[in-house]
Design a protein around this motif. Structure first.
Motif, PDB file in Angstrom:
ATOM      1  N   GLY A   8      35.544 -28.305 -39.547  1.00  0.00           N
ATOM      2  CA  GLY A   8      34.885 -27.232 -38.814  1.00  0.00           C
ATOM      3  C   GLY A   8      33.696 -27.721 -38.016  1.00  0.00           C
ATOM      4  O   GLY A   8      33.446 -28.918 -37.895  1.00  0.00           O
ATOM      5  N   LEU A   9      32.959 -26.771 -37.458  1.00  0.00           N
ATOM      6  CA  LEU A   9      31.792 -27.077 -36.633  1.00  0.00           C
ATOM      7  C   LEU A   9      30.539 -27.060 -37.486  1.00  0.00           C
ATOM      8  O   LEU A   9      30.423 -26.250 -38.405  1.00  0.00           O
ATOM      9  N   ARG A  66      34.407 -21.521 -32.451  1.00  0.00           N
ATOM     10  CA  ARG A  66      33.906 -20.894 -33.685  1.00  0.00           C
ATOM     11  C   ARG A  66      34.582 -21.558 -34.870  1.00  0.00           C
ATOM     12  O   ARG A  66      35.617 -22.210 -34.721  1.00  0.00           O
ATOM     13  N   ASN A  67      34.008 -21.386 -36.027  1.00  0.00           N
ATOM     14  CA  ASN A  67      34.641 -21.852 -37.259  1.00  0.00           C
ATOM     15  C   ASN A  67      35.708 -20.853 -37.669  1.00  0.00           C
ATOM     16  O   ASN A  67      35.556 -19.646 -37.472  1.00  0.00           O
ATOM     17  N   ARG A  68      36.789 -21.362 -38.220  1.00  0.00           N
ATOM     18  CA  ARG A  68      37.878 -20.517 -38.692  1.00  0.00           C
ATOM     19  C   ARG A  68      37.632 -20.099 -40.128  1.00  0.00           C
ATOM     20  O   ARG A  68      37.111 -20.875 -40.922  1.00  0.00           O
ATOM     21  N   GLY A  71      38.340 -22.511 -43.186  1.00  0.00           N
ATOM     22  CA  GLY A  71      38.118 -23.906 -42.805  1.00  0.00           C
ATOM     23  C   GLY A  71      38.714 -24.260 -41.458  1.00  0.00           C
ATOM     24  O   GLY A  71      39.709 -23.693 -41.037  1.00  0.00           O
ATOM     25  N   ALA A  73      38.171 -25.318 -37.138  1.00  0.00           N
ATOM     26  CA  ALA A  73      37.513 -24.808 -35.937  1.00  0.00           C
ATOM     27  C   ALA A  73      38.556 -24.226 -34.998  1.00  0.00           C
ATOM     28  O   ALA A  73      39.735 -24.561 -35.051  1.00  0.00           O
TER      29      ALA A  73
END
Length: 109
Positions: A8-9, A66-68, A71, A73
């Motif tokens: 992720g970010l 955005r982050n999913r 877990g 991105a």
């Protein structure tokens, strides 16, 4: 949009990702430690997403990341659709409509 299930970010980094020369540091997995600062440095020079933002906004669109949930991105962009009356043929492509594939490119060479 395109997404993954990676780390992720980094928190608070999504808005800076599209700035020129910004290189996001991927978050480490829980309990992991970076072996050295050199190995932990991200690849690239930080221009790809900045260029993508310029292209998308030049066409009246929006781009983001955005982050999913769960877990990873997600990167996305949106472009406005033009009505058929607003669409113009691309320069040099009119010659392609006569049925000869690549005619415009061959004549230009």
């Amino acid at each position: 949009s395109v997404g993954d299930r990676g780390p992720g970010l980094p928190p608070g980094d999504a808005s800076r990702l599209f700035e020129p020369f910004h290189r996001a540091q991927a978050p480490l997995a829980s309990g992991a430690k970076a072996e050295s600062d050199e190995k932990a440095a991200p690849d690239g020079v930080g221009l790809g997403l900045a260029i993508a933002r310029e292209l998308v906004t030049a066409h009246g669109g929006r781009i983001g990341a955005r982050n999913r949930e769960g877990g990873g991105a997600c990167f996305w962009f949106e472009l406005p659709l033009a009505s058929s009356a607003e669409r113009l043929p691309a320069p040099g492509l009119a010659a392609l409509s006569d049925g000869a594939p690549g005619a415009a490119w061959c004549e230009a060479a």
